[in-house]
Each structure stands twice: as C-alpha cells, then as structure tokens.
Design an enzyme around this catalytic site. Structure first.
Site, mmCIF file in Angstrom:
data_model
loop_
_atom_site.group_PDB
_atom_site.id
_atom_site.type_symbol
_atom_site.label_atom_id
_atom_site.label_comp_id
_atom_site.label_asym_id
_atom_site.label_seq_id
_atom_site.Cartn_x
_atom_site.Cartn_y
_atom_site.Cartn_z
ATOM 1 N N LYS A 14 39.481 -14.271 38.506
ATOM 2 C CA LYS A 14 38.611 -15.085 37.646
ATOM 3 C C LYS A 14 38.814 -14.771 36.172
ATOM 4 O O LYS A 14 38.962 -15.687 35.356
ATOM 5 C CB LYS A 14 37.135 -14.887 38.026
ATOM 6 C CG LYS A 14 36.798 -15.354 39.427
ATOM 7 C CD LYS A 14 35.336 -15.138 39.770
ATOM 8 C CE LYS A 14 34.902 -13.698 39.782
ATOM 9 N NZ LYS A 14 35.457 -12.853 40.823
ATOM 10 N N ARG A 89 24.781 -16.098 41.092
ATOM 11 C CA ARG A 89 25.119 -15.400 42.334
ATOM 12 C C ARG A 89 24.145 -15.732 43.456
ATOM 13 O O ARG A 89 24.371 -15.337 44.586
ATOM 14 C CB ARG A 89 25.148 -13.884 42.105
ATOM 15 C CG ARG A 89 26.301 -13.492 41.209
ATOM 16 C CD ARG A 89 26.427 -12.012 41.075
ATOM 17 N NE ARG A 89 27.542 -11.706 40.182
ATOM 18 C CZ ARG A 89 28.268 -10.623 40.260
ATOM 19 N NH1 ARG A 89 28.008 -9.721 41.164
ATOM 20 N NH2 ARG A 89 29.245 -10.422 39.416
ATOM 21 N N ARG A 128 44.868 -2.891 40.623
ATOM 22 C CA ARG A 128 44.117 -2.879 39.371
ATOM 23 C C ARG A 128 43.469 -1.502 39.160
ATOM 24 O O ARG A 128 43.401 -1.012 38.036
ATOM 25 C CB ARG A 128 43.052 -3.980 39.385
ATOM 26 C CG ARG A 128 42.301 -4.119 38.074
ATOM 27 C CD ARG A 128 41.436 -5.354 38.055
ATOM 28 N NE ARG A 128 40.160 -5.130 38.725
ATOM 29 C CZ ARG A 128 39.231 -6.058 38.872
ATOM 30 N NH1 ARG A 128 39.427 -7.286 38.433
ATOM 31 N NH2 ARG A 128 38.094 -5.779 39.481
ATOM 32 N N ARG A 134 38.908 1.863 36.747
ATOM 33 C CA ARG A 134 37.635 1.510 37.382
ATOM 34 C C ARG A 134 37.567 2.173 38.751
ATOM 35 O O ARG A 134 38.367 1.892 39.641
ATOM 36 C CB ARG A 134 37.505 -0.005 37.535
ATOM 37 C CG ARG A 134 37.208 -0.718 36.231
ATOM 38 C CD ARG A 134 37.053 -2.197 36.401
ATOM 39 N NE ARG A 134 36.111 -2.561 37.455
ATOM 40 C CZ ARG A 134 35.724 -3.812 37.692
ATOM 41 N NH1 ARG A 134 36.196 -4.803 36.970
ATOM 42 N NH2 ARG A 134 34.868 -4.074 38.664
ATOM 43 N N ARG A 146 32.473 -4.492 48.703
ATOM 44 C CA ARG A 146 32.210 -5.488 47.650
ATOM 45 C C ARG A 146 32.572 -6.891 48.129
ATOM 46 O O ARG A 146 31.858 -7.853 47.860
ATOM 47 C CB ARG A 146 32.995 -5.147 46.375
ATOM 48 C CG ARG A 146 32.407 -3.967 45.625
ATOM 49 C CD ARG A 146 33.313 -3.440 44.529
ATOM 50 N NE ARG A 146 33.763 -4.454 43.598
ATOM 51 C CZ ARG A 146 34.908 -4.383 42.921
ATOM 52 N NH1 ARG A 146 35.729 -3.352 43.096
ATOM 53 N NH2 ARG A 146 35.242 -5.316 42.075
#
Length: 190
Positions: A14, A89, A128, A134, A146
C-alpha cells in the site's frame, strides 16, 4: 475530487503504491500511521489525547482519529483528492469517514484493495524486516498473526464497500510497475 481507500493486508504494498499514485494523479496520501506520529511528535492536542490512550495500551477512539483525518483533509482542501491508507478498519470507521467526506462536500469514490497470497505477504514482510528495523516485520509468527487479524477484523470492509458498488480488487503480485498499472486502470474508471 477522487478519493480512494487503498486497502490490503500488511505487506501488500500500500505505501509503495500510494507514492506512485499520489504523483500520477496529484492526490494527497493520508496514512493514518503518519498522521498519528505527526500529531504525537508535535504534541498537538489530538496527539496528546491519542498518546494518553496508547500509553495505556488502549485503542485510540475513532472520534480522535477522525478529527486528525479531518484536519489533514482541511490542510489539503485544494487537492485533486485523497488516498486513505490504514483507515477505515471497521464499519463504524467507514461510516465516520463517509460522514467526514460529506461534511467536506465530497465522497469516497472507491476502495481499491491489493490482493496478495499470504505466503507472498510473509516473504515480503520478512524481507522488509531485514532492512526496515521494524520488529513486527522480523518475526514470522507475529507477521502471520497480523495477517490473521487483518482477515478477521478488517477484511469485512470488503463486503461493506462491495454492497455499495465501490470495491475493486486488484492483483497485488508482480512488479511494482505492473501493480501500479492495474491500480491505474481502476482509478481511471472512477
């Protein structure tokens, strides 16, 4: 104005796609995460309110989030439109966003969802995690959770927007350019 919700599970791309689309269509990208970080860092009244909930491990109430988004829309009222990323959401948030846009004499034109196979998502996020630092992208069990949370709690919005004739699923696999081209075909029809 063209206002789209860019949707998809964690790792769907996204953020990457929003960067291309905002340039191509001269839209303002509103990432809820960025808006939260900005308000908290700059110690705005809304940021302090949000921080007071987050520091207790609680979700920030929708009203605070909507107020932050409203401020972002107001800051960019002369734009060609918006890409909303990370919001809504829930159905309540979708209703609130619809009302917000009504108040601004505008509307949401479409929810455009990047659809990506779960195993591809896991590999993208692990990759990533190696470069982003992260922690939530470095642990496969956290990543899988997640994705599961996304399907259980957030993906219900597909039906919400589909019932309104506003849902567009787009294959989110392939090269960045191929995905941008697929998204553009949808946006060009709005």
């Amino acid at each position: 104005m063209t206002n789209i919700i860019l949707f998809g599970p964690p790792g769907a791309g996204k953020g990457t796609q929003a960067n291309f689309l905002k340039e191509k269509y001269n839209l303002v990208h509103i990432s809820t995460g960025d808006v939260f970080r900005y308000n908290i860092k700059n110690e705005t009244e809304l940021g302090d309110l949000a921080k007071s909930f987050m520091s207790k491990g609680k979700l920030v109430p929708d009203e605070i989030t909507i107020d932050m988004l409203s401020n972002e829309v107001d800051k960019n009222c002369g734009s060609n439109g918006f890409i909303f990323d990370g919001f809504p959401r829930t159905e309540a948030q979708a209703d609130a966003l619809g009302h917000l846009m009504d108040d601004k004499d505008s509307q949401i034109n479409a929810m455009v969802a990047l659809e990506v196979d779960d195993e591809v998502l896991v590999q993208r996020l692990l990759e990533r995690g190696k470069t982003s630092g992260r922690a939530d992208d470095a642990d496969e069990s956290i990543i899988r959770n997640r994705i599961k949370v996304y399907y259980n709690e957030t993906a219900i919005l597909k039906d919400y927007y589909d019932k309104r004739g506003m849902y567009y699923g787009v294959n989110g696999e392939g090269s960045i350019e191929e995905i941008t081209e697929r998204l553009s075909k949808v946006i060009d029809t709005l």
